[in-house]
Write a protein that holds these residues in place. Structure first.
Motif: not given
Length: 255
Positions: A43, A204, A206-208
């Motif tokens: 990530s 978190w 990377s996802r957001t």
């Protein structure tokens, strides 16, 4: 088997057990770190990982220059705590209890002295943290200094290093009493919390879609130091009270 032979056998067994536990600690720490790095690599770009390596060097440098010389000096103190429970019986003249009390007091004074000495690491750490933080912030290249939360990461890492240095009195007591099992549990727990926190923060971000730079790594160091403090406080609740010394810097008074 004589009492001396039993003591020697107990010390050898404790030494072997301590060596095994230290190997387990190092192995577990490397496994946790390797696993976390493999997960984080998916990530984060290579540039961030490079700066994270510099941040790790910064963290380790503060610890090394602040505490290694103090630890070596403490280890050379002529302090022997294993025979602490072997107190001579009172003879007809009544002089043995006084001798036993003198020996016990001498050991307590010696232990308090090494606890006091361990706080020198924290004082040195503050000086090194200030010097290294200034160099890492002022001398960083433009590409590095412009990374998100870079300055905050350096400051958090500095605080984390000082927090870890504040556990040196606990480490000193653990070494003197050869409490290797307690040390292994505390350090493995801290390594696990550090790896888990770093992975969760990176996942978190990377996802957001947030760009947080090397902030997850500095938070990981902070969680590691916090876990060390909490773990040692829970693992060593009675040693100081039982042996009549303080975990804080205390003026030594002798008869």
């Amino acid at each position: 088997m004589s009492q001396v032979d039993e003591n020697v056998s107990a010390m050898l067994a404790s030494s072997a057990s301590g060596t095994t536990m230290l190997i387990v600690v190092q192995l577990a720490s490397r496994i946790f770190t390797f696993t976390a790095n493999q997960l984080v690599l998916r990530s984060l770009p290579p540039a961030i990982m490079g700066v994270a390596s510099q941040l790790e060097l910064y963290f380790i440098s503060i610890l090394y220059f602040s505490r290694e010389s103090i630890r070596m000096a403490i280890q050379r103190q002529p302090l022997q705590l294993k025979p602490l429970t072997m107190v001579s019986h009172k003879d007809s003249t009544g002089t043995a209890p006084k001798k036993g009390n003198d020996v016990s007091e001498a050991r307590n004074i010696a232990l308090q002295s090494v606890v006091n000495m361990s706080y020198l690491s924290l004082a040195l750490g503050f000086l090194f943290a200030m010097a290294f933080a200034t160099s890492y912030i002022q001398l960083a290249s433009r590409e590095v200094s412009e990374l998100p939360y870079y300055h905050a990461s350096v400051i958090i890492t500095s605080v984390a290093s000082l927090m870890e240095l504040s556990t040196e009195p606990f480490f000193t007591v653990v070494q003197q009493y050869m409490l290797h099992r307690q040390r292994a549990v505390v350090e493995m727990s801290a390594a696990f919390v550090k790896s888990l926190t770093t992975c969760l923060a990176c996942a978190w971000a990377s996802r957001t879609g947030h760009s947080i730079g090397v902030l997850p790594f500095s938070i990981g160091y902070l969680c590691y130091s916090s876990t060390l403090i909490c773990g040692y406080i829970l693992a060593l609740p009675r040693v100081a009270d039982e042996q009549k010394f303080s975990m804080f810097p205390t003026k030594i008074k002798s008869r």
